[in-house]
Design an enzyme around this catalytic site. Structure first.
Site, PDB file in Angstrom:
ATOM      1  N   ARG A  16       0.916  -1.261  -0.012  1.00 51.41           N
ATOM      2  CA  ARG A  16       0.000  -0.016   0.004  1.00 51.41           C
ATOM      3  C   ARG A  16       0.815   1.102  -0.044  1.00 51.41           C
ATOM      4  O   ARG A  16       1.132   1.841  -0.873  1.00 51.41           O
ATOM      5  CB  ARG A  16      -1.029  -0.165   1.170  1.00 51.41           C
ATOM      6  CG  ARG A  16      -2.127   1.249   1.097  1.00 51.41           C
ATOM      7  CD  ARG A  16      -1.689   2.411   1.461  1.00 51.41           C
ATOM      8  NE  ARG A  16      -1.198   2.265   2.821  1.00 51.41           N
ATOM      9  CZ  ARG A  16      -0.574   3.625   3.382  1.00 51.41           C
ATOM     10  NH1 ARG A  16      -0.526   4.612   2.574  1.00 51.41           N
ATOM     11  NH2 ARG A  16      -0.112   3.727   4.565  1.00 51.41           N
ATOM     12  N   CYS A 241       4.037   9.381   1.236  1.00 52.42           N
ATOM     13  CA  CYS A 241       2.717  10.042   0.949  1.00 52.42           C
ATOM     14  C   CYS A 241       2.761  10.687  -0.329  1.00 52.42           C
ATOM     15  O   CYS A 241       3.659  11.819  -0.392  1.00 52.42           O
ATOM     16  CB  CYS A 241       2.189  10.905   2.080  1.00 52.42           C
ATOM     17  SG  CYS A 241       0.894  11.899   2.173  1.00 52.42           S
ATOM     18  N   ASN A 250       9.903   4.785   3.347  1.00 53.14           N
ATOM     19  CA  ASN A 250       9.691   4.022   4.503  1.00 53.14           C
ATOM     20  C   ASN A 250      11.162   3.483   4.954  1.00 53.14           C
ATOM     21  O   ASN A 250      11.973   3.021   4.317  1.00 53.14           O
ATOM     22  CB  ASN A 250       8.843   2.887   4.356  1.00 53.14           C
ATOM     23  CG  ASN A 250       7.249   3.764   4.183  1.00 53.14           C
ATOM     24  OD1 ASN A 250       6.792   3.699   5.398  1.00 53.14           O
ATOM     25  ND2 ASN A 250       6.738   3.926   3.047  1.00 53.14           N
TER      26      ASN A 250
END
Length: 309
Positions: A16, A241, A250
Site C-alpha cells: 500500500r 505519502c 519508509n
C-alpha cells in the site's frame, strides 16, 4: 543497557504505502505475486491496499480485486487503508480483515491528504466505527504527521496524546504513530513513547518511520528502548505519502529485521525470504530500491577470497 523486547510484531506496508507513489502501476497479478512472497517470508499482517479515489491514487485502483485474489487465510491479517465512510463500506464489502482509518494530526496536512480538517475526520470516524463494528471488522488508526508536519512544523506531543485519547474513547486501541515525511528525531520518539506509556497505557501503539533523512532505524532503536513492540515497514524501503512533499523512504523491512535479529529480537520472519521479496519488488517496479541488506547481504554473508588482492 535498557532491556529490549524479546519479540516485535511487524506490519508490512509495501503493497500500500510502497506502491502508491511508484510510477509503474503494477497489475493485480504482479501485486499478488509480491504479496505471496511476503507471506512466504513469514508475514502475518499486511497492509495490502487502500480504498481511496482511483483518480487520486491510480496505483491502488484494484483494491477489491486484490483482496478477492488473496482471500481470507486463518492467521493472516489483511488490512486496508480508508479515508472516509465510503472507503470503509467498500473495504468491508471486499472483506478486508482490518480497516485502517487515516487521520492527520494537523489540519493543513489533512486538507492536502484528505480534503478535511482533523476534527472533521474525527467526526466521520464515529460513523465508521459503528459501521465496522456492526460488520464485525476491527478499526485501527494511522495517525499521520505525528512527529512533524511538512506544512506546520513541529507537532506538540500534547496534541498527539490528545488525539490518541479521543481515538481511545471510541473503543480503538491500536494506533500507528506515523513519521510521514521523516521528521522524527530520537528525542521526539522517546518523548512520545514515554507519554503514551504513562498517560495512555491502554493504547497499543505501533511506530511507523520514514528514512527520508537517514534516521529511520535510529527511531526504531529508540522506540525499542522505550518498550515499543509493534512497527510498520516497507519491503525494499519503498513508499511515501503522495500528498506531502519529499515524503519518500519508509524504513526498509529487511534492513530492520536484520538489525533486530542481530540483537536477538524475534520477528517470526525469514531474512533470506525477505531479501528475495525485496528483489522481486525491485524487478516489478523497474527501479533500484533503497534497501541495503538486499544489496550487501546479512552481516555474516561471507565471500570467496578468489580475486581479492
Amino acid at each position: 543497557m535498557t532491556r529490549l523486547p524479546d519479540r516485535v510484531f511487524i506490519t508490512e506496508v509495501g503493497l500500500r504505502d510502497g506502491l502508491q507513489i511508484e510510477k509503474r502501476i503494477l497489475s493485480t497479478h504482479e501485486k499478488l505475486a509480491l504479496a505471496r512472497a511476503l507471506i512466504d517470508a513469514g508475514h502475518t499482517s499486511l497492509e495490502v491496499t487502500s480504498f481511496v479515489s482511483p483518480t487520486r491514487v491510480p496505483q491502488l485502483a484494484d483494491a477489491a480485486e486484490l483482496l478477492a485474489a488473496l482471500g481470507r487465510t486463518p492467521g493472516m491479517e489483511l488490512k486496508a487503508l480508508i479515508p472516509n465512510i465510503r472507503g470503509a463500506e467498500r473495504a468491508i464489502a471486499a472483506e478486508a480483515d482490518v480497516l485502517v482509518f487515516v487521520l492527520s494530526a494537523t489540519d493543513t496536512h489533512g486538507a492536502h491528504n484528505l480534503n478535511r480538517s482533523t476534527d472533521e475526520s474525527l467526526a466521520e470516524l464515529h460513523e465508521i466505527v459503528r459501521t465496522a463494528y456492526a460488520a464485525g471488522v476491527r478499526v485501527d488508526i494511522s495517525l499521520s504527521v505525528a512527529f512533524g508536519c511538512p506544512f506546520e512544523g513541529n507537532v506538540p506531543v500534547e496534541k498527539v496524546i490528545g488525539l490518541a485519547d479521543r481515538i481511545q474513547q471510541l473503543g480503538i486501541s491500536r494506533v500507528s504513530f506515523c513519521d510521514t515525511t521523516g521528521m522524527a528525531t530520537p528525542r521526539q520518539v522517546q518523548t512520545l513513547a514515554e507519554a503514551l506509556k504513562h498517560k495512555l497505557p491502554e493504547i497499543d501503539p505501533a511506530f511507523h518511520f520514514h528514512n527520508t533523512r537517514g534516521l529511520g532505524l535510529v527511531g526504531v532503536m529508540v522506540a525499542l528502548q522505550q518498550g515499543i513492540r509493534r512497527f510498520e515497514s516497507s519491503v525494499g524501503g519503498m513508499g511515501g505519502c503522495p500528498f506531502a512533499p519529499q515524503a519518500a523512504g519508509n524504513v526498509c523491512t529487511e534492513d530492520m529485521v536484520h538489525m533486530l535479529h542481530e540483537m536477538d529480537i524475534e520477528t517470526g520472519l525469514s531474512l533470506t525470504r525477505l531479501i528475495e521479496a525485496a528483489r522481486l519488488a525491485e524487478k516489478l517496479v523497474e527501479r533500484t530500491l533503497d534497501g541495503q541488506v538486499m544489496k550487501a547481504g546479512p552481516r555474516l554473508h561471507l565471500h570467496s577470497q578468489d580475486g581479492c588482492k
